[in-house]
Design a protein around this motif. Structure first.
Motif, PDB file in Angstrom:
ATOM      1  N   ASN A  36       0.804  -1.232   0.000  1.00 34.41           N
ATOM      2  CA  ASN A  36       0.000   0.000   0.000  1.00 34.41           C
ATOM      3  C   ASN A  36       0.834   1.277   0.000  1.00 34.41           C
ATOM      4  N   VAL A  37       2.082   1.186  -0.440  1.00 32.18           N
ATOM      5  CA  VAL A  37       2.912   2.357  -0.696  1.00 32.18           C
ATOM      6  C   VAL A  37       3.048   2.427  -2.212  1.00 32.18           C
ATOM      7  N   HIS A  38       2.763   3.589  -2.798  1.00 34.15           N
ATOM      8  CA  HIS A  38       2.706   3.723  -4.257  1.00 34.15           C
ATOM      9  C   HIS A  38       3.709   4.754  -4.754  1.00 34.15           C
ATOM     10  N   TYR A  39       4.315   4.431  -5.904  1.00 35.01           N
ATOM     11  CA  TYR A  39       5.291   5.316  -6.547  1.00 35.01           C
ATOM     12  C   TYR A  39       5.007   5.370  -8.031  1.00 35.01           C
ATOM     13  N   LEU A  40       5.150   6.558  -8.629  1.00 32.61           N
ATOM     14  CA  LEU A  40       5.101   6.697 -10.079  1.00 32.61           C
ATOM     15  C   LEU A  40       6.504   6.460 -10.596  1.00 32.61           C
ATOM     16  N   SER A  41       6.628   5.596 -11.589  1.00 36.04           N
ATOM     17  CA  SER A  41       7.950   5.174 -12.060  1.00 36.04           C
ATOM     18  C   SER A  41       8.098   5.471 -13.551  1.00 36.04           C
ATOM     19  N   ALA A  42       8.167   4.432 -14.364  1.00 39.09           N
ATOM     20  CA  ALA A  42       8.398   4.574 -15.803  1.00 39.09           C
ATOM     21  C   ALA A  42       7.396   5.559 -16.402  1.00 39.09           C
ATOM     22  N   GLY A  43       7.891   6.556 -17.085  1.00 40.21           N
ATOM     23  CA  GLY A  43       7.052   7.569 -17.699  1.00 40.21           C
ATOM     24  C   GLY A  43       6.978   8.861 -16.898  1.00 40.21           C
ATOM     25  N   TRP A  44       7.358   8.804 -15.603  1.00 44.89           N
ATOM     26  CA  TRP A  44       7.293  10.007 -14.763  1.00 44.89           C
ATOM     27  C   TRP A  44       8.227  11.097 -15.278  1.00 44.89           C
ATOM     28  N   SER A  45       9.450  10.739 -15.640  1.00 43.64           N
ATOM     29  CA  SER A  45      10.417  11.743 -16.120  1.00 43.64           C
ATOM     30  C   SER A  45       9.912  12.438 -17.373  1.00 43.64           C
ATOM     31  N   LEU A  46       9.339  11.674 -18.303  1.00 42.32           N
ATOM     32  CA  LEU A  46       8.791  12.274 -19.522  1.00 42.32           C
ATOM     33  C   LEU A  46       7.638  13.209 -19.174  1.00 42.32           C
ATOM     34  N   PHE A  47       6.751  12.772 -18.290  1.00 46.38           N
ATOM     35  CA  PHE A  47       5.651  13.628 -17.844  1.00 46.38           C
ATOM     36  C   PHE A  47       6.186  14.924 -17.250  1.00 46.38           C
ATOM     37  N   ALA A  48       7.156  14.795 -16.335  1.00 45.77           N
ATOM     38  CA  ALA A  48       7.705  15.973 -15.648  1.00 45.77           C
ATOM     39  C   ALA A  48       8.331  16.945 -16.647  1.00 45.77           C
ATOM     40  N   THR A  49       9.070  16.434 -17.605  1.00 36.99           N
ATOM     41  CA  THR A  49       9.729  17.276 -18.606  1.00 36.99           C
ATOM     42  C   THR A  49       8.709  17.946 -19.526  1.00 36.99           C
ATOM     43  N   GLU A  50       7.819  17.138 -20.103  1.00 38.46           N
ATOM     44  CA  GLU A  50       6.883  17.670 -21.090  1.00 38.46           C
ATOM     45  C   GLU A  50       5.814  18.581 -20.476  1.00 38.46           C
ATOM     46  N   SER A  51       5.520  18.392 -19.207  1.00 36.79           N
ATOM     47  CA  SER A  51       4.515  19.246 -18.564  1.00 36.79           C
ATOM     48  C   SER A  51       5.145  20.506 -17.973  1.00 36.79           C
ATOM     49  N   GLY A  52       6.481  20.598 -18.038  1.00 36.42           N
ATOM     50  CA  GLY A  52       7.164  21.799 -17.588  1.00 36.42           C
ATOM     51  C   GLY A  52       7.300  21.920 -16.078  1.00 36.42           C
ATOM     52  N   LEU A  53       7.290  20.793 -15.359  1.00 38.03           N
ATOM     53  CA  LEU A  53       7.455  20.854 -13.907  1.00 38.03           C
ATOM     54  C   LEU A  53       8.807  21.447 -13.545  1.00 38.03           C
ATOM     55  N   LYS A  54       8.812  22.219 -12.473  1.00 39.09           N
ATOM     56  CA  LYS A  54      10.047  22.836 -11.990  1.00 39.09           C
ATOM     57  C   LYS A  54      10.232  22.464 -10.520  1.00 39.09           C
ATOM     58  N   PRO A  55      11.469  22.525 -10.016  1.00 42.74           N
ATOM     59  CA  PRO A  55      11.683  22.266  -8.589  1.00 42.74           C
ATOM     60  C   PRO A  55      10.795  23.179  -7.748  1.00 42.74           C
TER      61      PRO A  55
END
Length: 76
Positions: A36-55
């Motif tokens: 019951n501990v969940h993590y976003l893995s494969a595809g997260w980096s692409l999402f973060a980059t393409e959606s323009g996430l910043k620190p």
């Protein structure tokens, strides 16, 4: 990898792909589950980059389709 807070009771406790949406764009991202501990893995980096996430950005995931596991992402 990105930690996802408590999804207990909302989805099964096993690895699967989910869809993240911002506006009309969407990304398939692997959701890893362990005791019951969940993590976003494969595809997260692409999402973060393409959606323009910043620190310092905060993402709120709103489950909008439990059957298809679609989350609307709100970025603050």
């Amino acid at each position: 990898m990105q930690y996802v807070p408590n999804l207990r009771g909302l989805i099964e406790n096993k690895d699967k792909y989910v869809m993240l949406q911002i506006g009309k764009r969407s990304w398939n991202v692997k959701l890893l589950s362990n005791n019951n501990v969940h993590y976003l893995s494969a595809g997260w980096s692409l999402f973060a980059t393409e959606s323009g996430l910043k620190p310092g950005d905060v993402c709120v995931l709103e489950l909008i389709n439990k059957t298809e596991l679609v989350f609307k992402v709100h970025v603050f």
